[in-house]
Write a protein that holds these residues in place. Structure first.
Motif, PDB file in Angstrom:
ATOM      1  N   UNK A 284      12.039  -9.229  -4.494  1.00  0.00           N
ATOM      2  CA  UNK A 284      12.245  -7.895  -3.916  1.00  0.00           C
ATOM      3  C   UNK A 284      11.607  -6.865  -4.848  1.00  0.00           C
ATOM      4  N   UNK A 285      10.725  -6.040  -4.299  1.00  0.00           N
ATOM      5  CA  UNK A 285      10.057  -4.990  -5.071  1.00  0.00           C
ATOM      6  C   UNK A 285      10.391  -3.638  -4.454  1.00  0.00           C
ATOM      7  N   UNK A 286      10.953  -2.745  -5.268  1.00  0.00           N
ATOM      8  CA  UNK A 286      11.282  -1.394  -4.796  1.00  0.00           C
ATOM      9  C   UNK A 286      10.479  -0.406  -5.642  1.00  0.00           C
ATOM     10  N   UNK A 287       9.424   0.155  -5.047  1.00  0.00           N
ATOM     11  CA  UNK A 287       8.530   1.063  -5.763  1.00  0.00           C
ATOM     12  C   UNK A 287       8.381   2.358  -4.987  1.00  0.00           C
ATOM     13  N   UNK A 288       8.271   3.476  -5.723  1.00  0.00           N
ATOM     14  CA  UNK A 288       8.181   4.803  -5.115  1.00  0.00           C
ATOM     15  C   UNK A 288       6.962   5.527  -5.670  1.00  0.00           C
ATOM     16  N   UNK A 289       6.055   5.949  -4.787  1.00  0.00           N
ATOM     17  CA  UNK A 289       4.862   6.697  -5.204  1.00  0.00           C
ATOM     18  C   UNK A 289       5.256   8.161  -5.369  1.00  0.00           C
ATOM     19  N   UNK A 290       5.216   8.664  -6.599  1.00  0.00           N
ATOM     20  CA  UNK A 290       5.652  10.045  -6.862  1.00  0.00           C
ATOM     21  C   UNK A 290       4.476  10.982  -7.141  1.00  0.00           C
ATOM     22  N   UNK A 291       3.268  10.578  -6.822  1.00  0.00           N
ATOM     23  CA  UNK A 291       2.124  11.483  -7.002  1.00  0.00           C
ATOM     24  C   UNK A 291       2.300  12.713  -6.118  1.00  0.00           C
ATOM     25  N   UNK A 292       2.224  13.898  -6.716  1.00  0.00           N
ATOM     26  CA  UNK A 292       2.332  15.135  -5.963  1.00  0.00           C
ATOM     27  C   UNK A 292       3.733  15.478  -5.498  1.00  0.00           C
ATOM     28  N   UNK A 293       4.736  14.743  -5.948  1.00  0.00           N
ATOM     29  CA  UNK A 293       6.109  14.985  -5.495  1.00  0.00           C
ATOM     30  C   UNK A 293       6.614  16.347  -5.957  1.00  0.00           C
ATOM     31  N   UNK A 294       7.375  17.020  -5.110  1.00  0.00           N
ATOM     32  CA  UNK A 294       7.968  18.301  -5.488  1.00  0.00           C
ATOM     33  C   UNK A 294       8.951  18.116  -6.640  1.00  0.00           C
TER      34      UNK A 294
ATOM     35  N   UNK B 115       9.482  14.115  -0.369  1.00  0.00           N
ATOM     36  CA  UNK B 115       8.790  15.386  -0.165  1.00  0.00           C
ATOM     37  C   UNK B 115       7.692  15.597  -1.204  1.00  0.00           C
ATOM     38  N   UNK B 116       6.507  15.951  -0.709  1.00  0.00           N
ATOM     39  CA  UNK B 116       5.333  16.168  -1.554  1.00  0.00           C
ATOM     40  C   UNK B 116       4.939  17.645  -1.477  1.00  0.00           C
ATOM     41  N   UNK B 117       4.349  18.151  -2.552  1.00  0.00           N
ATOM     42  CA  UNK B 117       3.914  19.552  -2.591  1.00  0.00           C
ATOM     43  C   UNK B 117       2.947  19.850  -1.449  1.00  0.00           C
ATOM     44  N   UNK B 118       3.106  21.024  -0.871  1.00  0.00           N
ATOM     45  CA  UNK B 118       2.274  21.417   0.262  1.00  0.00           C
ATOM     46  C   UNK B 118       0.785  21.392  -0.118  1.00  0.00           C
ATOM     47  N   UNK B 119      -0.011  20.724   0.692  1.00  0.00           N
ATOM     48  CA  UNK B 119      -1.452  20.674   0.482  1.00  0.00           C
ATOM     49  C   UNK B 119      -1.910  19.583  -0.472  1.00  0.00           C
ATOM     50  N   UNK B 120      -0.967  18.864  -1.109  1.00  0.00           N
ATOM     51  CA  UNK B 120      -1.388  17.806  -2.042  1.00  0.00           C
ATOM     52  C   UNK B 120      -1.937  16.614  -1.262  1.00  0.00           C
ATOM     53  N   UNK B 121      -3.055  16.097  -1.736  1.00  0.00           N
ATOM     54  CA  UNK B 121      -3.658  14.932  -1.111  1.00  0.00           C
ATOM     55  C   UNK B 121      -4.093  13.931  -2.179  1.00  0.00           C
ATOM     56  N   UNK B 122      -3.939  12.669  -1.866  1.00  0.00           N
ATOM     57  CA  UNK B 122      -4.390  11.581  -2.753  1.00  0.00           C
ATOM     58  C   UNK B 122      -4.556  10.331  -1.905  1.00  0.00           C
ATOM     59  N   UNK B 123      -5.437   9.464  -2.310  1.00  0.00           N
ATOM     60  CA  UNK B 123      -5.725   8.265  -1.528  1.00  0.00           C
ATOM     61  C   UNK B 123      -4.540   7.305  -1.551  1.00  0.00           C
ATOM     62  N   UNK B 124      -4.376   6.596  -0.466  1.00  0.00           N
ATOM     63  CA  UNK B 124      -3.432   5.476  -0.462  1.00  0.00           C
ATOM     64  C   UNK B 124      -4.069   4.336  -1.251  1.00  0.00           C
TER      65      UNK B 124
ATOM     66  N   UNK C  77       0.847  -1.191   0.000  1.00  0.00           N
ATOM     67  CA  UNK C  77       0.000   0.000   0.000  1.00  0.00           C
ATOM     68  C   UNK C  77       0.886   1.245   0.000  1.00  0.00           C
ATOM     69  N   UNK C  78       0.648   2.141  -0.964  1.00  0.00           N
ATOM     70  CA  UNK C  78       1.453   3.356  -1.092  1.00  0.00           C
ATOM     71  C   UNK C  78       0.569   4.594  -1.129  1.00  0.00           C
ATOM     72  N   UNK C  79       1.048   5.655  -0.485  1.00  0.00           N
ATOM     73  CA  UNK C  79       0.436   6.969  -0.584  1.00  0.00           C
ATOM     74  C   UNK C  79       1.437   7.914  -1.221  1.00  0.00           C
TER      75      UNK C  79
END
Length: 469
Positions: free
Chosen positions: A177-187, A229-238, A46-48
């Motif tokens: 081994x799984x290495x995944x990065x959630x970049x939604x809303x990333x600065x 780091x994610x942009x200030x105020x950005x929201x998204x579901x996990x 599960x990723x946010x």
């Protein structure tokens, strides 16, 4: 039907014709081995926005029995089975590794392995040259997964499940081994994928040890459960995700030629001893490195390429069957050369141009592969090879990789010594058609001629005069 029963020559020619009309693999490599396919899912993760998954799953689903692996493909999907694009969840890498565990011992996660008695666990890695189990995977890719061929051409395969190789009292299992990065809303999406330490606000590694002062980014900063780091105020579901992997294999038999897996690393610190010609087996692979920008080095954008080359003495010999490189964003290609500069195999990145999965702009979505004509690229034990990796230096990059994965066979299929084969490279398989069509045509002509001759002879014996040409 009397003709066939009274003339053994007819039967011989028919037999030859039937043999020649069989596919190449039937006639010379035995009966066609049916390709089996199975699709599996990793345990869910599960990723946010900004979060990282880098876990080791033991005893994952995998084909059983004494088999020869033909391919292994994977991609990240959501709960509905839809492919997830790289600009939402970046697949840094995935690897699948074999191991042997004593029967009755349960291992499902890395914490379990740390508690297991060492005598109950045996590594079953590849034949690679890096030491201490580093880069021991059988298969493994990253963002390029969807458009990189992992197919192993006939009659070759990666042999696994051989009862003779499983230690007594142990069983063969597989780790993913799984290495995944959630970049939604990333600065900084690219900075997150390159694991820049400042974006993760990390000063210690996953074991709590302080990072080296000059370490700016890489695997030590984007370990499991870190946050970019994610942009200030950005929201998204996990959301719940899986790595869906597809394995193809055939049953192992005497017609399958096993291949060995070797992985070269451009960061390998191996050096030939100046006063000796002997092969030094101490290969230390650091796996990742940084690329300084042209601005930082005072160079302009023209020809702004970082080129790394290392020499490696081969601890093995054999025939090169397949090759592919692994690079990160900014990569411009890799190659393997002989010491005299002769190109043996090259692998180039394909960058996406859109938004959809498999074509994400700015990301490497595929690597070209190398399928040399069988028998044409032989590696000699003790031979020195040159490995080269190229990256763009237009901007600074952290934690990039330069891995080159090759499959090497000890033997060639016996027909290769007597037959000419047309071979396509770059993600293609051998095709043998023109030769067999010609041979089959000759066989047909021979059979017709024999039939006509036999009929004329019968007519002459019955009192009719045969037509003379």
């Amino acid at each position: 039907m009397e003709m066939a029963s009274n003339n053994p020559g007819w039967l011989v020619l028919v037999g030859i014709l039937v043999t020649l009309s069989l596919p190449y693999s039937h006639a010379f490599w035995g009966n066609e081995n049916k390709i089996h396919t199975a699709v599996f899912l990793s345990p869910k993760f599960v990723l946010g926005p900004g979060s990282v998954e880098n876990r080791f799953y033991f005893n994952v689903d995998f084909p059983k029995g004494h088999i020869a692996l033909k391919s292994f493909d994977a991609e990240v999907i959501d709960e509905a089975g839809n492919p997830v694009p790289l600009h939402e969840t970046y697949l840094h890498h995935w690897v699948v590794v074999r191991y042997y565990v004593r029967k009755g011992v349960e291992i499902s996660k890395l914490d379990d392995l740390k508690k297991v008695n060492r005598s109950d666990y045996i590594s079953g890695g590849n034949s690679g040259i890096c030491q201490n189990g580093i880069l021991s995977q059988f298969f493994g890719l990253g963002s390029e997964t969807r458009k990189t061929s992992t197919h192993i051409p006939d009659p070759y395969g990666i042999e696994v499940g051989n009862p003779a190789e499983v230690p007594s009292g142990f069983e063969e299992q597989w780790m993913l081994n799984v290495h995944a990065i959630d970049t939604r809303g990333a600065e900084d999406k690219l900075g997150c994928t390159e694991c820049r330490c400042d974006l993760y606000n990390v000063t210690v590694d996953e074991y709590g040890r302080p990072l080296r002062p000059y370490y700016k980014g890489g695997l030590l900063c984007c370990y499991d459960r870190t946050q970019c780091k994610v942009k200030h105020g950005f929201e998204a579901v996990r959301r719940t995700l899986y790595l869906r992997y597809t394995v193809k294999w055939i049953d192992m038999d005497r017609f399958v030629l096993p291949v060995k897996i070797y992985i070269f690393d451009i960061t390998d610190s191996w050096k030939r001893t100046p006063s000796s010609t002997e092969i030094n087996a101490e290969h230390k692979c650091k796996i990742e490195y940084d690329i300084e920008s042209c601005d930082a080095t005072g160079l302009g954008n023209d020809g702004c390429i970082d080129t790394k080359r290392i020499s490696l003495d081969m601890l093995f010999g054999g025939y090169l069957i397949y090759g592919v490189a692994h690079q990160h964003s900014g990569g411009t290609g890799s190659a393997l050369y002989r010491e005299d500069g002769q190109l043996m195999c090259s692998s180039l990145p394909t960058y996406g141009k859109g938004e959809e999965p498999g074509n994400e702009a700015g990301y490497i979505v595929g690597m070209t592969t190398c399928y040399p004509k069988p028998g044409t690229v032989e590696i000699s034990e003790g031979e020195t090879l040159i490995l080269e990796f190229n990256y763009s230096r237009i901007r600074h990059h952290t934690g990039v990789m330069g891995l080159f994965y090759v499959l090497v066979a000890d033997d060639l299929p016996k027909p290769m010594h007597t037959l000419r084969t047309v071979v396509q490279t770059q993600d293609s398989i051998m095709v043998v058609t023109v030769l067999w069509a010609a041979v089959a045509l000759i066989g047909v002509v021979a059979v017709i001629a024999l039939a006509v001759h036999y009929q004329f002879k019968r007519e002459g014996e019955d009192g009719y005069e045969a037509i003379r040409m």
